[in-house]
Design a protein around this motif. Structure first.
Motif, mmCIF file in Angstrom:
data_model
loop_
_atom_site.group_PDB
_atom_site.id
_atom_site.type_symbol
_atom_site.label_atom_id
_atom_site.label_comp_id
_atom_site.label_asym_id
_atom_site.label_seq_id
_atom_site.Cartn_x
_atom_site.Cartn_y
_atom_site.Cartn_z
ATOM 1 N N THR A 104 8.397 -0.539 14.876
ATOM 2 C CA THR A 104 7.337 -1.526 15.073
ATOM 3 C C THR A 104 6.589 -1.797 13.777
ATOM 4 O OG1 THR A 104 7.116 -0.705 17.319
ATOM 5 C CG2 THR A 104 5.339 -2.088 16.492
ATOM 6 N N VAL A 105 6.188 -0.722 13.090
ATOM 7 C CA VAL A 105 5.464 -0.915 11.833
ATOM 8 C C VAL A 105 6.362 -1.601 10.808
ATOM 9 C CG1 VAL A 105 4.322 0.256 9.920
ATOM 10 C CG2 VAL A 105 3.913 1.011 12.246
ATOM 11 N N ALA A 106 7.637 -1.184 10.750
ATOM 12 C CA ALA A 106 8.570 -1.798 9.799
ATOM 13 C C ALA A 106 8.717 -3.295 10.094
ATOM 14 C CB ALA A 106 9.920 -1.106 9.865
ATOM 15 N N ASN A 107 8.882 -3.640 11.374
ATOM 16 C CA ASN A 107 9.052 -5.051 11.744
ATOM 17 C C ASN A 107 7.835 -5.877 11.366
ATOM 18 O OD1 ASN A 107 11.577 -4.860 12.724
ATOM 19 N ND2 ASN A 107 11.082 -5.407 14.824
ATOM 20 N N ILE A 108 6.657 -5.328 11.636
ATOM 21 C CA ILE A 108 5.449 -6.103 11.361
ATOM 22 C C ILE A 108 5.359 -6.421 9.873
ATOM 23 C CG2 ILE A 108 2.913 -5.988 11.323
ATOM 24 C CD1 ILE A 108 3.110 -4.535 14.027
ATOM 25 N N SER A 109 5.738 -5.458 9.016
ATOM 26 C CA SER A 109 5.656 -5.797 7.599
ATOM 27 C C SER A 109 6.859 -6.625 7.152
ATOM 28 C CB SER A 109 5.456 -4.553 6.735
ATOM 29 O OG SER A 109 6.626 -3.803 6.672
ATOM 30 N N ALA A 148 -0.423 -3.786 12.536
ATOM 31 C CA ALA A 148 0.420 -2.590 12.523
ATOM 32 C C ALA A 148 -0.339 -1.396 13.097
ATOM 33 C CB ALA A 148 0.887 -2.290 11.099
ATOM 34 N N LEU A 149 -1.608 -1.291 12.706
ATOM 35 C CA LEU A 149 -2.429 -0.178 13.179
ATOM 36 C C LEU A 149 -2.603 -0.230 14.700
ATOM 37 C CD1 LEU A 149 -4.081 2.160 11.878
ATOM 38 C CD2 LEU A 149 -6.082 0.693 12.122
ATOM 39 N N CYS A 150 -2.953 -1.429 15.208
ATOM 40 C CA CYS A 150 -3.156 -1.573 16.658
ATOM 41 C C CYS A 150 -1.872 -1.273 17.418
ATOM 42 C CB CYS A 150 -3.606 -2.996 16.994
ATOM 43 S SG CYS A 150 -5.247 -3.360 16.402
ATOM 44 N N PHE A 180 -3.564 14.061 5.330
ATOM 45 C CA PHE A 180 -4.040 13.003 4.460
ATOM 46 C C PHE A 180 -2.875 12.206 3.864
ATOM 47 C CE2 PHE A 180 -5.542 11.748 0.170
ATOM 48 C CZ PHE A 180 -6.580 10.921 0.556
ATOM 49 N N ALA A 181 -1.932 12.934 3.237
ATOM 50 C CA ALA A 181 -0.839 12.262 2.536
ATOM 51 C C ALA A 181 0.050 11.471 3.489
ATOM 52 C CB ALA A 181 -0.006 13.286 1.770
ATOM 53 N N ILE A 182 0.337 12.066 4.652
ATOM 54 C CA ILE A 182 1.229 11.392 5.589
ATOM 55 C C ILE A 182 0.567 10.118 6.129
ATOM 56 C CG2 ILE A 182 2.481 11.634 7.780
ATOM 57 C CD1 ILE A 182 3.660 13.395 5.606
ATOM 58 N N ASN A 183 -0.742 10.223 6.393
ATOM 59 C CA ASN A 183 -1.428 9.050 6.932
ATOM 60 C C ASN A 183 -1.584 7.935 5.904
ATOM 61 O OD1 ASN A 183 -1.992 9.394 9.736
ATOM 62 N ND2 ASN A 183 -3.169 11.177 9.116
ATOM 63 N N ILE A 184 -1.878 8.330 4.662
ATOM 64 C CA ILE A 184 -1.921 7.321 3.597
ATOM 65 C C ILE A 184 -0.555 6.654 3.498
ATOM 66 C CG2 ILE A 184 -2.090 7.001 1.088
ATOM 67 C CD1 ILE A 184 -4.764 7.514 2.061
ATOM 68 N N GLY A 185 0.477 7.494 3.578
ATOM 69 C CA GLY A 185 1.843 6.974 3.507
ATOM 70 C C GLY A 185 2.124 5.980 4.609
ATOM 71 N N ASN A 186 1.718 6.338 5.830
ATOM 72 C CA ASN A 186 1.955 5.432 6.955
ATOM 73 C C ASN A 186 1.195 4.132 6.784
ATOM 74 O OD1 ASN A 186 3.794 6.893 8.356
ATOM 75 N ND2 ASN A 186 2.266 7.988 9.580
ATOM 76 N N ALA A 187 -0.027 4.232 6.280
ATOM 77 C CA ALA A 187 -0.809 3.017 6.061
ATOM 78 C C ALA A 187 -0.126 2.148 5.008
ATOM 79 C CB ALA A 187 -2.227 3.370 5.622
ATOM 80 N N ALA A 188 0.379 2.803 3.936
ATOM 81 C CA ALA A 188 1.043 2.047 2.874
ATOM 82 C C ALA A 188 2.280 1.339 3.404
ATOM 83 C CB ALA A 188 1.418 2.973 1.726
ATOM 84 N N ARG A 189 2.932 1.970 4.372
ATOM 85 C CA ARG A 189 4.147 1.401 4.934
ATOM 86 C C ARG A 189 3.873 0.084 5.666
ATOM 87 N NH1 ARG A 189 7.697 2.683 8.779
ATOM 88 N NH2 ARG A 189 6.172 3.804 9.996
ATOM 89 N N SER A 190 2.634 -0.053 6.166
ATOM 90 C CA SER A 190 2.346 -1.282 6.913
ATOM 91 C C SER A 190 1.882 -2.409 5.991
ATOM 92 C CB SER A 190 1.301 -1.006 8.000
ATOM 93 O OG SER A 190 0.067 -0.723 7.404
ATOM 94 N N PHE A 191 1.761 -2.130 4.683
ATOM 95 C CA PHE A 191 1.404 -3.186 3.734
ATOM 96 C C PHE A 191 2.568 -4.149 3.555
ATOM 97 C CE2 PHE A 191 -2.324 -2.042 0.806
ATOM 98 C CZ PHE A 191 -3.044 -1.560 1.877
ATOM 99 N N PRO A 192 2.352 -5.438 3.814
ATOM 100 C CA PRO A 192 3.445 -6.370 3.575
ATOM 101 C C PRO A 192 3.677 -6.556 2.067
ATOM 102 C CG PRO A 192 1.513 -7.504 4.445
ATOM 103 C CD PRO A 192 1.156 -6.074 4.348
ATOM 104 N N SER A 193 4.912 -6.295 1.624
ATOM 105 C CA SER A 193 5.215 -6.321 0.190
ATOM 106 C C SER A 193 4.923 -7.677 -0.435
ATOM 107 C CB SER A 193 6.685 -6.004 -0.041
ATOM 108 O OG SER A 193 6.997 -4.798 0.561
ATOM 109 N N LEU A 194 5.253 -8.729 0.319
ATOM 110 C CA LEU A 194 5.041 -10.069 -0.223
ATOM 111 C C LEU A 194 3.560 -10.305 -0.503
ATOM 112 C CD1 LEU A 194 6.573 -12.666 -0.907
ATOM 113 C CD2 LEU A 194 6.038 -13.479 1.388
#
Lengths: 216, 239
Positions: A147-152, A192-194, B61-75
């Protein structure tokens, strides 16, 4: 930040957000629908497991932009048809979730299966009531990731003109205008968070036993 | 299929195989962005992963930062940085590094955490320093997982490096962006196919590399002791 832009473009932003949700989440649902039966078969027939792993790895390594572009040629759809994105992301989601489903079902120990049979569960009831629940943590881990991968990933579609919130990035870039880019980023991360919170909450609700006696 | 003929035409055209916009140049550019980003991402993520895996501190901390970074759209990251810092390779690299760091941290951490505590105790009991434990015990044992993290980081980076072309750089994304601009579907498709081929090549390289560097004993290929029959039926895949 140009707050006026935000208020005057509320309708556009809502539209793009809706499109983003649709493009990202419909494939997860379709992928799961595909992955459950296929994952079940690969878990049941050990011989199918290695080829499934290989196929899933190959499919997942094809870049999303490649799939977005290849499908119009195969499906005969227009290049700007959102269906291309949905199909491409469904394949990703399916490829990944098949593994989660199969690994989850394979984690059910033989003792558990035999005990279930011994207390009178016939085959399909055992699969649904015993094996599937035990596999749920694996499936949910896969769901969260996908889900997170798809959203980004949906945003990348903006390069070919359909990308939900990604269009705010291309729009802002073309006009050197920060506001849409920041709005797009914030909404995308929030989405993504939600979605992640929703999945985790569902998982907690569906698998209460995993919390018993554990600290994490 | 008409489009296949056009695609074939694209690859058959000798002009496509030479010069600044030629396929070899574009492939090399693409590989260059990928290699650079993967190296930087590894340099950042591997030490962090080893450290939090070894000490067990800061993992949440590190894993959560990582997960947050993963949701950043690269574009989004890319266009934002380009507007802030101007055109150039740096914004592209930052966007790709942001993409590559989380899987490497997560898998390194998981690999090191997964080392049997008895093994670490044994190493400590033999008088190994903490440094020695990290590099001679935890790192080799965690290697299969670390490599799988590097592999998925590499695959994501190689796929996403396509967006470099959007901000006027080279790479295989050029075919996609330029093809779209003139509605040349065959050119877009050729770019996409080349990226996919590159991804598969990288996948193969990682598989071979993994066979070479992962200890035989870990990969279940140990020649010295034959494994018990019950174990030989389980799959030896470590990805």
């Amino acid at each position: 930040m140009d707050w006026d832009w935000l208020t005057s473009n509320r309708a556009l932003i809502t539209d793009l957000l809706t499109q983003h949700v649709y493009l990202a989440l419909v494939p997860v649902a379709l992928g799961l629908a595909l992955a459950l039966p296929i994952g079940f078969l690969t878990a049941r027939f050990a011989r199918l497991y290695p080829p499934m792993l290989a196929a899933s790895a190959v499919l997942y390594s094809i870049p999303s932009i490649a799939l977005f572009i290849v499908f119009p040629g195969i499906l005969g759809t227009q290049i700007l048809d959102p269906i291309n994105i949905v199909v491409a992301l469904t394949i990703y989601a399916g490829a990944l979730l098949v593994r989660s489903v199969a690994d989850g079902l394979r984690s059910v120990s033989d003792q558990v299966r035999q005990s279930a049979t011994a207390v009178g569960y016939e085959r399909w009831r055992r699969v649904l009531k015993i094996e599937l629940p035990i596999a749920l943590p694996f499936i949910f881990a896969g769901l969260r990731f996908v889900t997170v991968a798809n959203i980004s990933m949906v945003s990348v579609g903006a390069l070919i003109g359909i990308g939900g919130l990604g269009q705010l990035f291309t729009d802002g870039f073309q006009r050197s205008f920060f506001t849409p880019i920041i709005v797009g980023m914030v909404l995308s991360v929030l989405l993504a968070l939600c979605a992640d919170i929703a999945i985790v909450t569902t998982q907690r609700f569906l698998t209460p036993w995993t919390r018993a006696g554990r600290t994490t | 299929m008409n489009i296949l003929a056009e695609l074939f035409g694209f690859f058959a055209d000798p002009l496509r195989w030479s010069g600044a916009g030629g396929i070899p140049t574009r492939v090399l550019e693409h590989l260059w962005y990928t290699a650079l980003a993967l190296t930087i991402a590894t340099a950042i993520a591997l030490p962090i992963g080893l450290l939090i895996g070894h000490t067990g501190r800061g993992a949440f901390f590190a894993i959560n930062i990582g997960n947050a970074a993963r949701s950043f759209p690269s574009l989004g990251v890319l266009v934002l940085l380009v507007l802030l810092a101007g055109l150039g390779i740096t914004p592209v690299l930052v966007a790709l590094v942001v993409l590559g760091v989380p899987p490497i941290i997560a898998s390194t951490y998981a690999g090191v955490r997964g080392v049997d505590p008895a093994t670490i105790d044994a190493a400590r009991g033999m008088g190994m320093t903490e440094r020695g434990i990290v590099f001679k015990v935890e790192l080799p044992i965690a290697l299969p997982l670390i490599l799988s993290g590097l592999r998925s980081a590499a695959l994501q980076i190689v796929a996403t490096a396509t967006i470099a072309a959007y901000v006027a750089l080279g790479g295989l994304g050029r075919y996609v962006i330029d093809g779209l601009a003139v509605r040349d579907f065959a050119e877009m498709l050729a770019g996409a196919v080349l990226v996919a081929l590159l991804a598969i090549a990288i996948d193969v390289v990682f598989a071979i590399f993994g066979r070479l560097v992962v200890s035989d004993g870990l990969a279940g290929r140990g020649p010295r002791n034959s494994r018990p029959a019950t174990e030989s039926t389980t799959d030896q895949e470590y990805v």
